[in-house]
Design an enzyme around this catalytic site. Structure first.
Site: not given
Length: 566
Positions: A9, A11, A19, A23, A55, A57, A104
């Site tokens: 992943d 972030d 947080g 984002y 992801n 979004a 997703r």
């Protein structure tokens, strides 16, 4: 030679976590975590392919643009490469949860796309020896559903103190990506990657025997022939509210035994009203969802790679969870009748396994796309198929015409009258199943030429002795008799699904639907004395039986890729 991979992943794993519900919106907000580059470099040096799957979004929400996302990616790659760390591919899903995108997370579309892209470039990925490293339980679900070993890091969203509330457990937990890389290298050295098997959950409802028997047939076949799968079998009603379980199980039995006209009304009413109500306000769907909280928690905890449903309730709940993005599992539905009640249709299902071309046509009429239906037949125990492929009559006395009378799981029907009218003319085997009173009465009367048995687990041996079966038209019973090429005769049917089953066989000229016992004796004697008629019926049976049903279903499940289910 295949190459293992590590999927990261972004972030909270590679860069500083922005947080909850926030984002990284620009390159200026991207800050590489300490040890991230060294972790990637060490994994690459050990022979792993390294991919990023994230992801994002925020693009669809309008928080930042695709151009900004590309700039962030370019910065990430530059900073990693400056430290000798090279990424093999970066994959993003920018869709919203409600878009139903197969990429997703927790769906595993990004992982599968990376595997396909790598294969196209000449490098095959060994998913059995691969890992997913993420900072959230959604990452854990994604990795588990893809058959990977999962490592959860505490440098981002998830915290160790929340362990009691995790809906899915990771294989390992560590403080950050550097520690994760060290763990992965040690596990590789010891050959202890835990994601080697794909978890398949087979779900049935213990209302009637057919749904359970179909699930057991698939469970046994997958377990015997597909060592790459970890197979679990569960009863959705055992994981539902007690009142719901009682009403679903005993309510159905009471209705069909004592007030079949009311069952017929309910069956027709639910068929009429389904297309009229959207899922969000459908009271039956809302009730089912509330009562099956235990089952939904189970699917979240197990995060299976695939779910195979043999009852419409299981299909509805699991497909709904996928549609909402709660799980990313592949959802398969096995239709256990030849007709299709609208309750079987569930948005979110990847593939329906249909009993016949007629079943396929009914699914089409309900709006199921053609590519989401495969005609495989109804699964039966592998022993039936073994007998069916050689049609060995076992211990049947040579030249003696034999009929099998099977009472079904509920033991309903005028079976003593049938036996009294036929025992002087033909050899009879009676399977009383759970009807103990019938078993005791027939044993006491001791009709000559009549073999009486109770609840048995070797129906295939008994059916191998028969030329004709007199029974009720349950989907599983029909499938068993077709594979064994035993001509079915139906004297009664539960209103609704069994009536449609009986009509299908009658229309296919593969058996008879008499709707009572008038004319039964004449039919049996005619068939006894007309071998050509039996041969004609068996030829028609061969046109509709599906001898490869178990292999076809299990191959489709194990070779599947996620799609946008509808």
């Amino acid at each position: 030679m295949k190459r293992p991979a590590v999927f990261l992943d972004r972030d909270g794993v590679i860069n500083k976590y922005p947080g909850d519900f926030k984002y990284v919106t620009s390159a200026g907000e991207f800050h590489l975590l300490k040890g991230a580059a060294e972790a990637v470099r060490s994994l690459k040096e050990a022979g792993f392919a390294v991919f990023v799957a994230s992801n994002q979004a925020g693009v669809s929400k309008g928080i930042f643009s695709r151009k900004a996302l590309d700039e962030i990616t370019a910065l990430m790659l530059r900073e990693l490469e400056a430290r000798g760390a090279f990424i093999d591919g970066v994959y993003y899903c920018t869709h919203l949860q409600e878009d139903g995108c197969p990429c997703r997370k927790p769906r595993s579309g990004m992982i599968e796309q990376a595997v396909r892209d790598s294969s196209a470039s000449g490098v095959e990925i060994d998913t059995a020896g691969s890992f997913f490293v993420g900072d959230s339980i959604i990452d854990v679900q994604t990795g588990r559903q893809a058959g990977l070993t999962t490592v959860l890091v505490f440098s981002g969203r998830e915290k160790e103190e929340n362990r009691l509330f995790w809906k899915t457990s990771p294989h390992y937990t560590v403080r950050g990506v550097a520690e994760a890389a060290g763990l992965i290298l040690e596990l590789k050295k010891r050959g202890e990657a835990k994601g080697a098997k794909k978890k398949v959950v087979i779900v049935y409802a213990s209302t009637g025997a057919g749904h359970r028997k179909a699930a057991e047939a698939l469970f046994n076949y997958l377990t015997r022939h597909y060592p790459q799968c970890e197979v679990l079998k569960v009863d959705i009603l055992r994981m539902s509210s007690a009142w719901f379980r009682y009403a679903y199980t005993y309510g159905y039995v009471l209705l069909i035994k004592y007030v079949p006209f009311l069952w017929s009304f309910i069956f027709t009413l639910t068929a009429l009203r389904r297309p009229l109500l959207p899922a969000a306000v459908d009271p039956l769907r809302l009730l089912n969802r509330a009562a099956t909280a235990g089952f939904r928690a189970y699917l979240l905890r197990e995060s299976p790679w695939a779910v195979i449903n043999t009852h419409f309730l299981c299909s509805e709940i699991s497909a709904q969870m996928k549609q909402k993005g709660v799980i990313g599992s592949r959802i398969f539905t096995v239709i256990t009748d030849f007709g299709v009640h609208p309750l079987w249709k569930a948005e979110g299902t990847d593939l329906y396994f249909a009993a016949s071309e007629h079943t396929r046509a009914e699914l089409f009429s309900l709006g199921v796309p053609p590519e989401r239906v495969s005609v495989t037949g109804i699964p039966v125990a592998e022993e039936f198929i073994d007998y069916g492929t050689r049609r060995c009559p076992g211990g049947r006395p040579k030249g003696e015409f034999t009929i099998l009378v099977a009472t079904g799981s509920f033991g309903i029907g005028p079976f003593e009258r049938i036996i009294r009218s036929l025992f002087r003319d033909v050899r009879i085997i009676v399977v009383c199943a759970g009807n103990r009173r019938l078993y005791s009465r027939l044993k006491a009367k001791n009709y000559p030429g009549v073999k009486v048995v109770g609840l048995i687990d070797n129906m295939f041996d008994v059916m191998a002795e028969a030329d004709l079966i007199i029974t009720k038209p349950g989907g599983l019973t029909i499938s068993e008799s077709l594979i064994m090429e035993v001509v079915p005769v139906f004297i009664m049917a539960i209103p609704g699904q069994e009536e449609e089953n009986a009509r299908f066989i009658d229309r296919s000229q593969a058996g008879f639907y008499l709707r009572g016992i008038d004319g039964l004796r004449g039919l049996v004697l005619r068939l006894k004395n007309d071998k050509k008629e039996i041969t004609r019926l068996q030829n028609n049976i061969r046109q509709i039986k599906k001898i490869n049903v178990l292999k076809d279903i299990c191959d489709a499940v194990c070779q599947s890729s996620p799609g946008i289910a509808g």
